[in-house]
Design an enzyme around this catalytic site. Structure first.
Site, mmCIF file in Angstrom:
data_model
loop_
_atom_site.group_PDB
_atom_site.id
_atom_site.type_symbol
_atom_site.label_atom_id
_atom_site.label_comp_id
_atom_site.label_asym_id
_atom_site.label_seq_id
_atom_site.Cartn_x
_atom_site.Cartn_y
_atom_site.Cartn_z
ATOM 1 N N TYR A 18 49.716 -18.519 -5.869
ATOM 2 C CA TYR A 18 48.641 -18.980 -6.756
ATOM 3 C C TYR A 18 48.818 -20.449 -7.090
ATOM 4 O O TYR A 18 47.906 -21.229 -6.960
ATOM 5 C CB TYR A 18 48.596 -18.116 -8.021
ATOM 6 C CG TYR A 18 48.212 -16.707 -7.653
ATOM 7 C CD1 TYR A 18 46.874 -16.371 -7.489
ATOM 8 C CD2 TYR A 18 49.167 -15.744 -7.375
ATOM 9 C CE1 TYR A 18 46.500 -15.102 -7.089
ATOM 10 C CE2 TYR A 18 48.801 -14.468 -6.979
ATOM 11 C CZ TYR A 18 47.461 -14.156 -6.836
ATOM 12 O OH TYR A 18 47.087 -12.910 -6.434
ATOM 13 N N ILE A 19 50.005 -20.812 -7.539
ATOM 14 C CA ILE A 19 50.304 -22.227 -7.760
ATOM 15 C C ILE A 19 51.090 -22.640 -6.522
ATOM 16 O O ILE A 19 52.198 -22.182 -6.291
ATOM 17 C CB ILE A 19 51.125 -22.420 -9.045
ATOM 18 C CG1 ILE A 19 50.345 -21.843 -10.231
ATOM 19 C CG2 ILE A 19 51.442 -23.889 -9.263
ATOM 20 C CD1 ILE A 19 51.135 -21.761 -11.511
ATOM 21 N N ASN A 53 58.782 -6.668 -5.179
ATOM 22 C CA ASN A 53 57.475 -6.530 -4.528
ATOM 23 C C ASN A 53 57.569 -5.627 -3.309
ATOM 24 O O ASN A 53 58.611 -5.462 -2.699
ATOM 25 C CB ASN A 53 56.912 -7.894 -4.141
ATOM 26 C CG ASN A 53 57.501 -8.395 -2.861
ATOM 27 O OD1 ASN A 53 58.685 -8.275 -2.627
ATOM 28 N ND2 ASN A 53 56.678 -8.956 -2.029
ATOM 29 N N LYS A 163 33.985 -11.811 5.361
ATOM 30 C CA LYS A 163 32.997 -11.682 4.291
ATOM 31 C C LYS A 163 32.733 -10.215 3.994
ATOM 32 O O LYS A 163 33.073 -9.333 4.784
ATOM 33 C CB LYS A 163 31.709 -12.401 4.677
ATOM 34 C CG LYS A 163 31.080 -11.908 5.970
ATOM 35 C CD LYS A 163 29.815 -12.684 6.329
ATOM 36 C CE LYS A 163 30.138 -14.009 6.979
ATOM 37 N NZ LYS A 163 28.994 -14.637 7.634
ATOM 38 N N ASP A 274 44.954 -6.161 -7.458
ATOM 39 C CA ASP A 274 43.730 -6.912 -7.737
ATOM 40 C C ASP A 274 42.847 -6.212 -8.765
ATOM 41 O O ASP A 274 41.634 -6.259 -8.659
ATOM 42 C CB ASP A 274 42.964 -7.088 -6.418
ATOM 43 C CG ASP A 274 42.063 -8.321 -6.459
ATOM 44 O OD1 ASP A 274 42.343 -9.234 -7.264
ATOM 45 O OD2 ASP A 274 41.071 -8.359 -5.713
#
Length: 480
Positions: A18-19, A53, A163, A274
């Site tokens: 993320y960062i 994880n 997509k 998520d």
């Protein structure tokens, strides 16, 4: 494989998801495919046992690159239908070669082991009509599904790898979400990626509150997953309209979410990662459906820092932000955030400036409205603990810990799973083709977002790419 052994261990620089900064992590690669990292080198076995994880190198694709740093390598795999990537770099080309060879060897060994198990289950390696075929496809498609069989209504999401489009099946009038992944993302130019086991996991997943896979098929350049699209509307839509849900209503939705996550964690060994309001929908009867339409959003940038984020920063657990490798407890943080939103009508932590938002997530104590009951406060405080080991559900009992919390007292969990509890709200839809909760702009007219190419028909066999994806077609028509 009875004994799990460490194949390789050592320091790697891992790029934050993320960062996007590089952090040193001590990684262990095991012969069962587990690949886990620690901030410091674990000194004893107990430390190694800590739940970390769930990243596995099974069916992974390896890529080498000299950008953004020399001696970089990327591990990419499909988890569910979502592409997961991890980026690492080392100091020398030799070191990189050692790591990539070790990872590839473990992945190949797992693939061989699984093929042997499949042969054993099907009775004979050459008999394709036996149990193996049944395992791969619960109901063999009567005909090959193609892109021409759907109307393309609305773009639901777009990302680096593909997509997601809302589609309508011409033959039945039913609505689905079609996730289209670019094949070259998963099939490297020089090697074959093993997406099929993951595809099979998805096919064999049966849970009332998870989005089911209806079909999967391929075109010459794409993999297509056609998934349920519940038409009771997004939970986000209903919550925005009512601003806040009663504790009883939140308890009902929370229980169904816990049931689904428990199944993913315990039966499938998958961390969902998520959980957020946008990924929760209601079916026509008012039950929860957790979607799997996720794609890493491109270019969500913070003007001040120009660091790019993948996903929705408001929902990120502290351990994910700090890029500590994480386990199942991230899903319980996500549950805490969505249940806080339901009962309090706002996010627990919010700031438009990402840097400040991250500080709040990492440091700020949680606050509650005075109207919230003591059991609800206790549940949310437990789920939103910063330290995953202290978090409710963060121990070895996982979901059972949450199920036993007094907020859920009186809930019979088997009844939740069997949909015996009466939904607190029933969407006003008459059938699965009723579109009243869809945006008017895209139900009024059909728009062609992806005109199927002439050679997108399944009859056109692409000789170069096709052999990489044997049996990549599936139909759940027998179970519909």
């Amino acid at each position: 494989m009875s004994d799990v052994a460490i194949v390789k261990e050592g320091w790697l620089h891992k790029r934050g998801e993320y960062i996007k900064t590089w952090r040193p992590r001590y990684f262990l690669l095991k012969n069962d495919g587990t690949f886990i990292g620690y901030k410091e080198r674990p000194q004893d076995v107990d430390q190694r046992e800590a739940p970390l994880n769930n990243f596995s190198v099974a069916q992974c694709q390896l890529m080498k690159t000299e950008r953004p740093r020399p001696n970089t390598f990327i591990i990419r795999c499909l988890q569910w239908t979502t592409v997961i990537e991890r980026t690492f770099h080392v100091e020398t080309p030799e070191e990189r070669e050692e790591w990539t060879t070790a990872i590839q060897t473990v992945a190949d060994g797992l693939k061989k082991q699984e093929e042997e198990e499949m042969d054993f289950r099907s009775g004979s390696p050459s008999d394709n009509s036996g149990a193996e075929e049944m395992e791969v496809s619960l109901a063999k498609p009567k005909h090959r599904v193609t892109m021409n069989e759907f109307e393309y209504l609305k773009l639901l999401g777009k990302g680096t790898f593909g997509k997601v489009i809302l589609v309508k099946e011409k033959a039945t009038g039913r609505y689905y979400a079609m996730k289209i992944l670019k094949k070259e993302v998963i099939v490297a130019k020089d090697e074959v990626a093993h997406t099929l086991t993951e595809n099979r996991v998805l096919q064999n997943s049966r849970h009332p509150f998870l989005t089911a896979l209806k079909y999967s098929f391929q075109t010459h350049d794409r993999l297509c997953f056609v998934m349920e699209y519940a038409n009771g509307g997004e939970l986000f839509f209903h919550l925005s309209r009512e601003r806040v849900f009663s504790e009883d209503r939140a308890r009902f939705y929370g229980a169904e979410i816990v049931s689904a996550l428990d199944y993913l964690h315990s039966e499938k060994n998958v961390v969902y990662r998520d959980l957020k309001l946008e990924n929760l929908m209601l079916d026509k009867d008012g039950h929860i459906k957790i979607t799997d339409f996720g794609l890493c959003k491109e270019g969500i940038k913070d003007g001040a820092t120009m660091k790019t984020f993948c996903g929705t920063p408001e929902y990120l657990a502290p351990e994910v932000l700090e890029d500590n490798d994480y386990g199942r407890a991230v899903d319980w943080w996500g549950l805490g955030v969505v249940m806080y939103e339901m009962m309090c009508g706002r996010l627990p932590f919010y700031n438009q400036d990402h840097e400040k938002l991250f500080e709040l997530i990492l440091m700020e104590e949680i606050r509650f409205p005075r109207t919230l009951g003591p059991e609800a406060k206790s549940l949310l405080s437990g789920l939103l603990k910063k330290d995953p080991k202290q978090r409710l559900g963060g121990g070895s009992e996982d979901a059972k810990e949450i199920m036993q919390h007094r907020f859920f007292a009186g809930i019979v969990w088997q009844h939740v799973y069997e949909k015996k509890l009466s939904p607190p709200f029933k969407p006003q839809v008459t059938s699965e083709t009723d579109t009243r909760y869809f945006d008017e702009e895209f139900t009024a007219q059909m728009i062609t977002i992806t005109p199927p190419d002439q050679d997108d028909s399944m009859e056109c066999v692409d000789s170069e790419r096709r052999p990489h994806f044997p049996q990549f077609s599936y139909s759940a028509s027998g179970t519909a």
